[in-house]
Scaffold this motif. Structure first.
Motif, PDB file in Angstrom:
ATOM      1  N   SER A  13       0.810  -1.058  -0.045  1.00 57.34           N
ATOM      2  CA  SER A  13       0.100   0.221  -0.053  1.00 57.34           C
ATOM      3  C   SER A  13       0.721   1.303   0.029  1.00 57.34           C
ATOM      4  O   SER A  13       0.307   2.347  -0.206  1.00 57.34           O
ATOM      5  N   SER A  14       2.113   1.125  -0.200  1.00 53.20           N
ATOM      6  CA  SER A  14       3.101   2.401   0.117  1.00 53.20           C
ATOM      7  C   SER A  14       3.241   3.069  -0.964  1.00 53.20           C
ATOM      8  O   SER A  14       2.901   2.425  -2.279  1.00 53.20           O
ATOM      9  N   PRO A  15       3.354   4.162  -1.275  1.00 54.67           N
ATOM     10  CA  PRO A  15       3.738   4.671  -2.797  1.00 54.67           C
ATOM     11  C   PRO A  15       4.525   4.191  -3.441  1.00 54.67           C
ATOM     12  O   PRO A  15       5.576   3.841  -3.006  1.00 54.67           O
ATOM     13  N   ALA A  16       4.477   4.294  -4.860  1.00 60.54           N
ATOM     14  CA  ALA A  16       5.473   3.721  -5.812  1.00 60.54           C
ATOM     15  C   ALA A  16       6.041   4.706  -6.686  1.00 60.54           C
ATOM     16  O   ALA A  16       5.073   5.894  -7.031  1.00 60.54           O
ATOM     17  N   VAL A  17       7.116   4.465  -7.198  1.00 62.91           N
ATOM     18  CA  VAL A  17       7.675   5.314  -8.065  1.00 62.91           C
ATOM     19  C   VAL A  17       7.248   4.391  -9.579  1.00 62.91           C
ATOM     20  O   VAL A  17       7.663   3.182  -9.556  1.00 62.91           O
ATOM     21  N   THR A  18       6.850   5.116 -10.360  1.00 62.56           N
ATOM     22  CA  THR A  18       6.453   4.235 -11.714  1.00 62.56           C
ATOM     23  C   THR A  18       7.009   5.013 -12.971  1.00 62.56           C
ATOM     24  O   THR A  18       7.105   6.181 -13.008  1.00 62.56           O
ATOM     25  N   GLY A  19       7.508   4.096 -13.818  1.00 64.36           N
ATOM     26  CA  GLY A  19       7.888   4.489 -15.014  1.00 64.36           C
ATOM     27  C   GLY A  19       7.254   3.812 -16.285  1.00 64.36           C
ATOM     28  O   GLY A  19       6.671   2.614 -16.120  1.00 64.36           O
ATOM     29  N   THR A  20       6.861   4.403 -17.068  1.00 65.56           N
ATOM     30  CA  THR A  20       5.970   3.870 -18.378  1.00 65.56           C
ATOM     31  C   THR A  20       6.638   3.956 -19.565  1.00 65.56           C
ATOM     32  O   THR A  20       6.972   5.026 -19.869  1.00 65.56           O
ATOM     33  N   TRP A  21       6.396   3.031 -20.357  1.00 66.35           N
ATOM     34  CA  TRP A  21       7.049   2.749 -21.694  1.00 66.35           C
ATOM     35  C   TRP A  21       6.122   2.058 -22.616  1.00 66.35           C
ATOM     36  O   TRP A  21       5.419   1.178 -22.190  1.00 66.35           O
ATOM     37  N   ASP A  22       6.210   2.148 -23.931  1.00 66.19           N
ATOM     38  CA  ASP A  22       5.380   1.658 -24.939  1.00 66.19           C
ATOM     39  C   ASP A  22       6.105   0.336 -25.254  1.00 66.19           C
ATOM     40  O   ASP A  22       5.395  -0.613 -25.775  1.00 66.19           O
ATOM     41  N   GLY A  23       7.221   0.087 -25.235  1.00 69.38           N
ATOM     42  CA  GLY A  23       8.056  -1.148 -25.745  1.00 69.38           C
ATOM     43  C   GLY A  23       8.405  -2.206 -24.628  1.00 69.38           C
ATOM     44  O   GLY A  23       8.688  -1.703 -23.558  1.00 69.38           O
ATOM     45  N   GLY A  24       8.039  -3.390 -24.836  1.00 65.39           N
ATOM     46  CA  GLY A  24       8.513  -4.338 -23.813  1.00 65.39           C
ATOM     47  C   GLY A  24       9.902  -4.454 -23.616  1.00 65.39           C
ATOM     48  O   GLY A  24      10.202  -4.826 -22.476  1.00 65.39           O
ATOM     49  N   ALA A  25      10.638  -4.267 -24.527  1.00 64.04           N
ATOM     50  CA  ALA A  25      12.234  -4.522 -24.357  1.00 64.04           C
ATOM     51  C   ALA A  25      12.885  -3.281 -23.506  1.00 64.04           C
ATOM     52  O   ALA A  25      13.549  -3.779 -22.583  1.00 64.04           O
ATOM     53  N   THR A  26      12.522  -2.110 -23.513  1.00 59.30           N
ATOM     54  CA  THR A  26      12.749  -1.047 -22.751  1.00 59.30           C
ATOM     55  C   THR A  26      12.173  -1.221 -21.407  1.00 59.30           C
ATOM     56  O   THR A  26      13.015  -0.996 -20.433  1.00 59.30           O
ATOM     57  N   THR A  27      11.033  -1.703 -21.147  1.00 57.34           N
ATOM     58  CA  THR A  27      10.679  -1.886 -19.877  1.00 57.34           C
ATOM     59  C   THR A  27      11.242  -3.131 -19.264  1.00 57.34           C
ATOM     60  O   THR A  27      11.595  -3.039 -17.893  1.00 57.34           O
ATOM     61  N   GLU A  28      11.695  -4.202 -19.947  1.00 59.70           N
ATOM     62  CA  GLU A  28      12.417  -5.250 -19.478  1.00 59.70           C
ATOM     63  C   GLU A  28      13.786  -4.853 -18.879  1.00 59.70           C
ATOM     64  O   GLU A  28      14.205  -5.261 -17.782  1.00 59.70           O
ATOM     65  N   ARG A  29      14.392  -4.037 -19.662  1.00 58.69           N
ATOM     66  CA  ARG A  29      15.807  -3.329 -19.381  1.00 58.69           C
ATOM     67  C   ARG A  29      15.567  -2.564 -17.934  1.00 58.69           C
ATOM     68  O   ARG A  29      16.527  -2.888 -17.256  1.00 58.69           O
ATOM     69  N   LYS A  30      14.624  -1.672 -18.003  1.00 60.36           N
ATOM     70  CA  LYS A  30      14.374  -1.099 -16.619  1.00 60.36           C
ATOM     71  C   LYS A  30      14.003  -1.776 -15.579  1.00 60.36           C
ATOM     72  O   LYS A  30      14.551  -1.421 -14.315  1.00 60.36           O
ATOM     73  N   PHE A  31      13.307  -2.838 -15.617  1.00 62.99           N
ATOM     74  CA  PHE A  31      13.038  -3.757 -14.472  1.00 62.99           C
ATOM     75  C   PHE A  31      14.153  -4.249 -13.960  1.00 62.99           C
ATOM     76  O   PHE A  31      14.567  -4.407 -12.890  1.00 62.99           O
ATOM     77  N   ARG A  32      14.973  -4.873 -15.020  1.00 63.50           N
ATOM     78  CA  ARG A  32      16.381  -5.420 -14.610  1.00 63.50           C
ATOM     79  C   ARG A  32      17.167  -4.523 -13.920  1.00 63.50           C
ATOM     80  O   ARG A  32      17.978  -4.735 -12.980  1.00 63.50           O
ATOM     81  N   GLY A  33      17.164  -3.380 -14.359  1.00 65.21           N
ATOM     82  CA  GLY A  33      18.055  -2.238 -14.055  1.00 65.21           C
ATOM     83  C   GLY A  33      17.780  -1.780 -12.349  1.00 65.21           C
ATOM     84  O   GLY A  33      18.538  -1.768 -11.577  1.00 65.21           O
ATOM     85  N   PHE A  34      16.335  -1.960 -12.209  1.00 64.32           N
ATOM     86  CA  PHE A  34      15.951  -1.581 -10.880  1.00 64.32           C
ATOM     87  C   PHE A  34      16.372  -2.727  -9.744  1.00 64.32           C
ATOM     88  O   PHE A  34      16.561  -2.442  -8.661  1.00 64.32           O
TER      89      PHE A  34
END
Length: 72
Positions: A13-34
């Motif tokens: 329930s705590s606040p979240a930092v959210t990033g949004t991208w259109d491409g799955g590959a970019t999002t996957e890279r960001k997920f791994r980076g986090f």
């Protein structure tokens, strides 16, 4: 279709930092980076979320205790 990566410190329930991208590959890279940057913290939860016609669906999540989990 947009994809989101969410980073939370604390309970779901705590606040979240959210990033949004259109491409799955970019999002996957960001997920791994986090994971690389914040994954060793005991209180962190990182989620990869797809925002589709039926609403949001968690594709993967990460916590230090469980590691990477498919789905919720």
């Amino acid at each position: 279709m947009p994809f989101h990566v969410r980073l939370r410190f604390g309970p779901p329930s705590s606040p979240a930092v959210t990033g949004t991208w259109d491409g799955g590959a970019t999002t996957e890279r960001k997920f791994r980076g986090f994971i690389g940057r914040y994954g060793s913290r005991a209180d962190v939860r990182i989620e990869l979320v797809e925002d589709g016609p039926q609403g949001e669906r968690t594709l993967r999540s990460w916590t230090r205790e469980r590691g990477e989990v498919e789905g919720a």
